[in-house]
Design a protein around this motif. Structure first.
Motif, mmCIF file in Angstrom:
data_model
loop_
_atom_site.group_PDB
_atom_site.id
_atom_site.type_symbol
_atom_site.label_atom_id
_atom_site.label_comp_id
_atom_site.label_asym_id
_atom_site.label_seq_id
_atom_site.Cartn_x
_atom_site.Cartn_y
_atom_site.Cartn_z
ATOM 1 N N UNK A 1 -22.247 59.541 -0.933
ATOM 2 C CA UNK A 1 -22.777 58.464 -0.082
ATOM 3 C C UNK A 1 -22.855 58.909 1.382
ATOM 4 N N UNK A 2 -23.789 58.359 2.122
ATOM 5 C CA UNK A 2 -23.908 58.740 3.530
ATOM 6 C C UNK A 2 -22.713 58.242 4.338
ATOM 7 N N UNK A 3 -22.423 58.964 5.387
ATOM 8 C CA UNK A 3 -21.399 58.535 6.338
ATOM 9 C C UNK A 3 -22.132 58.257 7.643
ATOM 10 N N UNK A 4 -21.967 57.040 8.124
ATOM 11 C CA UNK A 4 -22.590 56.657 9.388
ATOM 12 C C UNK A 4 -21.596 55.812 10.177
ATOM 13 N N UNK B 1 -20.345 53.563 -2.637
ATOM 14 C CA UNK B 1 -21.395 53.218 -1.676
ATOM 15 C C UNK B 1 -21.261 51.812 -1.112
ATOM 16 N N UNK B 2 -20.075 51.235 -1.233
ATOM 17 C CA UNK B 2 -19.853 49.859 -0.766
ATOM 18 C C UNK B 2 -19.183 49.764 0.599
ATOM 19 N N UNK B 3 -19.410 50.717 1.469
ATOM 20 C CA UNK B 3 -18.798 50.689 2.801
ATOM 21 C C UNK B 3 -19.711 49.983 3.800
ATOM 22 N N UNK C 1 -23.952 66.749 4.408
ATOM 23 C CA UNK C 1 -23.393 65.477 3.951
ATOM 24 C C UNK C 1 -22.365 65.663 2.841
ATOM 25 N N UNK C 2 -22.627 66.577 1.926
ATOM 26 C CA UNK C 2 -21.699 66.783 0.822
ATOM 27 C C UNK C 2 -20.359 67.318 1.337
ATOM 28 N N UNK C 3 -20.392 68.330 2.172
ATOM 29 C CA UNK C 3 -19.165 68.911 2.709
ATOM 30 C C UNK C 3 -18.412 67.877 3.550
ATOM 31 N N UNK C 4 -19.142 67.099 4.306
ATOM 32 C CA UNK C 4 -18.542 66.057 5.136
ATOM 33 C C UNK C 4 -17.817 65.029 4.270
ATOM 34 N N UNK C 5 -18.478 64.561 3.219
ATOM 35 C CA UNK C 5 -17.860 63.599 2.318
ATOM 36 C C UNK C 5 -16.654 64.170 1.607
ATOM 37 N N UNK C 6 -16.752 65.424 1.188
ATOM 38 C CA UNK C 6 -15.629 66.078 0.521
ATOM 39 C C UNK C 6 -14.419 66.169 1.445
#
Length: 115
Positions: A22-25, A112-114, A85-90
């Motif tokens: 999921x995206x981080x924003x 994805x419910x943030x 995005x993947x590395x960030x989420x990990x």
């Protein structure tokens, strides 16, 4: 020729994996800040120094949610430059897993419910 076909398949699988994260924003960071226990411990796992944590406390006295948000935003800006995005989420998930009481946050983020 078979080795070339295999090499082409591997990057495709990696890109598919990164799209699953999921995206981080800033909304994600705000929701984390509102619900994050032991934020100083999470900060250390995200490689935010104790000196920087102390500065955040001084800059936002009495506003723990804002201290946490600013800490997460420092981390986010560091990763946003790399645009992975993947590395960030990990890294976020790995840091959260190190701290007790974050299981619900991890599940919420991964679903994805943030919002």
């Amino acid at each position: 020729m078979a080795s070339n076909t295999t090499q082409k398949t591997v990057p495709k699988q990696e890109s598919e994996t990164s799209s699953d994260m999921p995206p981080i924003n800033e909304v994600t960071l705000r929701k984390l800040a509102e619900n994050l226990p032991n934020w100083e411990q999470v900060a250390s796992y995200l490689k935010i120094t104790n000196i920087r944590v102390g500065r955040l406390k001084a800059e936002c006295p009495g506003n723990i949610d804002e201290q946490i948000f600013q800490m997460l935003h420092i981390w986010y800006r560091r990763f946003n430059l790399a645009a992975n995005r993947h590395q960030m989420g990990e890294e976020l998930i790995d840091a959260l897993k190190q701290v007790d009481g974050t299981e619900d946050l991890i599940a919420c983020y991964l679903s994805g419910n943030m919002k």
